[in-house]
Write a protein that holds these residues in place. Structure first.
Motif, mmCIF file in Angstrom:
data_model
loop_
_atom_site.group_PDB
_atom_site.id
_atom_site.type_symbol
_atom_site.label_atom_id
_atom_site.label_comp_id
_atom_site.label_asym_id
_atom_site.label_seq_id
_atom_site.Cartn_x
_atom_site.Cartn_y
_atom_site.Cartn_z
ATOM 1 N N HIS A 103 95.361 46.930 36.873
ATOM 2 C CA HIS A 103 94.875 46.882 38.249
ATOM 3 C C HIS A 103 96.013 46.849 39.260
ATOM 4 N N VAL A 104 97.075 47.582 38.973
ATOM 5 C CA VAL A 104 98.179 47.710 39.920
ATOM 6 C C VAL A 104 97.978 49.026 40.665
ATOM 7 N N PHE A 105 97.471 48.929 41.889
ATOM 8 C CA PHE A 105 97.132 50.120 42.664
ATOM 9 C C PHE A 105 97.974 50.200 43.935
ATOM 10 N N LEU A 106 99.271 50.005 43.785
ATOM 11 C CA LEU A 106 100.178 50.105 44.925
ATOM 12 C C LEU A 106 100.546 51.566 45.159
ATOM 13 N N GLY A 107 100.877 51.888 46.404
ATOM 14 C CA GLY A 107 101.218 53.261 46.744
ATOM 15 C C GLY A 107 102.551 53.687 46.152
ATOM 16 N N GLU A 108 102.734 54.995 46.031
ATOM 17 C CA GLU A 108 104.007 55.530 45.549
ATOM 18 C C GLU A 108 105.117 55.159 46.530
ATOM 19 N N GLY A 109 106.232 54.659 46.016
ATOM 20 C CA GLY A 109 107.337 54.258 46.880
ATOM 21 C C GLY A 109 107.094 52.948 47.601
ATOM 22 N N HIS A 110 106.256 52.070 47.012
ATOM 23 C CA HIS A 110 105.916 50.800 47.665
ATOM 24 C C HIS A 110 107.159 49.962 47.946
ATOM 25 N N GLU A 111 108.003 49.795 46.946
ATOM 26 C CA GLU A 111 109.190 48.947 47.117
ATOM 27 C C GLU A 111 110.169 49.557 48.113
#
Length: 412
Positions: free
Chosen positions: A16-24
């Motif tokens: 359930h990790v649904f972070l956007g591409e390039g989040h960091e």
């Protein structure tokens, strides 16, 4: 990308990790802009105190509100990453950015109201302006905002690939072919027009339509040959390419043949793919920059021609611009927070794919989990020969479906 699939019986492979591409990367950029604004705030307040300039002090205090709004975006990135694996968040933390974007939009709306109120008040009751101090401060604020916008929106990824035929510039429907005369790009072009092949030389050598052809071989064994016509700087297929765009293309250039594989990948479109947290941060600094430009124009005209009302008019126009951007951001983020369908185009494609072999889509729910990540619940009325694995394979082309639940009902 995180992807999980469930059956109606409850078997699941969950992530359930649904972070956007390039989040960091976005998180780091936002913190960098905050430090830039904080440093400028200190310089302006200290400089104003030392040199007795109330304009510098006022702009320094304004810069503190600017940094505070960006802090909201940075904290949302940090919190979403830190708690991405926390089981208390049923569908992950991908929507935290949308919540922060919604909050920022509300703040922008309040700022627009305050600017508008102050501008209208000054229109009816002009106050003396210290042009020698105000204009340099406005230019300084503009420079900081331009630098902030550049830091937030700048993308330094430049893909350079090598090989026979492969993705180019991250576009799923563009391939680069290495020939003896240099690289040639083959693209399925469909930007607002029916899809056609476009072939152009990357090395500058001219392509002749009569020497180019493409034959497609689809998984079902069907073949189709495409002739080409000369265009301005490229050659284009005369006939349209039928859906789906999943085939092996035998590209003929002169006497040479080059096999190129196209796979059907459906990505999120429009609102489903936007990072609204970064969008809110960028809108904030661009709105500030726009106001700075208007203020500079108003101040210069007021200084040269004595039109003190121009300063107020510039403020009113700036308030209207910010209010418009704020309303757009509120509309988009609130739709996501209320789980409205973020991509009707993809929903239509899912229905087409499910029903193309005689099955019937009984129910479909699509919602956004995070930037570029969608959840879907699919209920299908089907024959006994079509099981969950069959439909999962058909829907595998939809790369944005990161959390998929499939329910199958027997026909009849």
């Amino acid at each position: 990308m995180s992807r999980s699939t469930e059956t109606a019986a409850g078997e699941a492979f969950h992530s359930h990790v649904f972070l956007g591409e390039g989040h960091e990367k976005s998180e780091r950029k936002t913190w960098s802009v905050i430090w830039l604004c904080a440093a400028m705030m200190v310089v302006e307040i200290v400089g104003g105190w030392l040199f007795g300039s109330i304009a510098l002090v006022a702009d320094g205090l304004h810069m503190s509100t600017h940094a505070g709004a960006l802090l909201l975006a940075a904290l949302a990135y940090t919190f979403a990453r830190r708690y991405a694996h926390d089981e208390r968040f049923t569908f992950g933390t991908g929507k935290l950015g949308d919540l922060a974007g919604f909050t920022s939009a509300i703040i922008l709306a309040m700022i627009a109201l305050l600017i508008g109120y102050e501008a209208v008040a000054r229109l009816f009751d002009p106050v003396p302006i210290h042009f020698a101090e105000a204009i340099p401060v406005a230019f300084l604020g503009l420079a900081v905002n331009v630098a902030s916008a550049w830091l937030l929106s700048g993308d330094h990824h430049h893909g350079h690939g090598h090989g026979h035929a492969h993705d180019h510039h991250g576009d799923d429907e563009t391939r680069v072919i290495s020939t003896a005369s240099g690289d040639v790009s083959l693209e399925v072009f469909e930007d607002g027009v029916p899809p056609r092949f476009r072939l152009r030389s990357d090395s500058g050598s001219a392509l002749v339509a009569s020497a180019v052809s493409v034959e497609t071989l689809r998984p079902d064994g069907s073949r189709q040959t495409f002739a080409f016509a000369d265009r301005d700087g490229f050659v284009e297929s005369i006939t349209e390419i039928p859906e789906p765009h999943e085939f092996t293309a035998d590209v003929t250039i002169g006497a040479e043949h080059y096999p190129v594989v196209f796979e059907e990948h459906e990505h999120a479109h429009g609102a489903a793919a936007h990072d609204n947290n970064m969008r809110a941060a960028i809108i904030h600094v661009i709105a500030d920059a726009a106001v700075s430009v208007l203020v500079i124009i108003g101040l210069i005209l007021a200084w040269i021609f004595g039109w003190l009302w121009m300063d107020a008019v510039a403020g009113i126009v700036g308030a209207i611009v910010i209010a418009n951007w704020s309303a757009s951001l509120i509309r988009d983020t609130s739709a996501i927070l209320l789980d409205m369908n973020p991509d009707r185009q993809m929903s239509g494609r899912i229905r087409t794919v499910i029903e193309e072999e005689g099955d019937r889509l009984a129910d479909l729910h699509v919602w956004r989990l995070g930037p570029g990540h969608l959840g879907a619940i699919v209920s299908v009325v089907s024959s006994p020969s079509h099981n969950e694995a069959f439909f999962r394979a058909k829907l595998a082309r939809f790369k944005a479906l990161s959390h998929l639940t499939i329910e199958i009902r027997q026909a009849g």
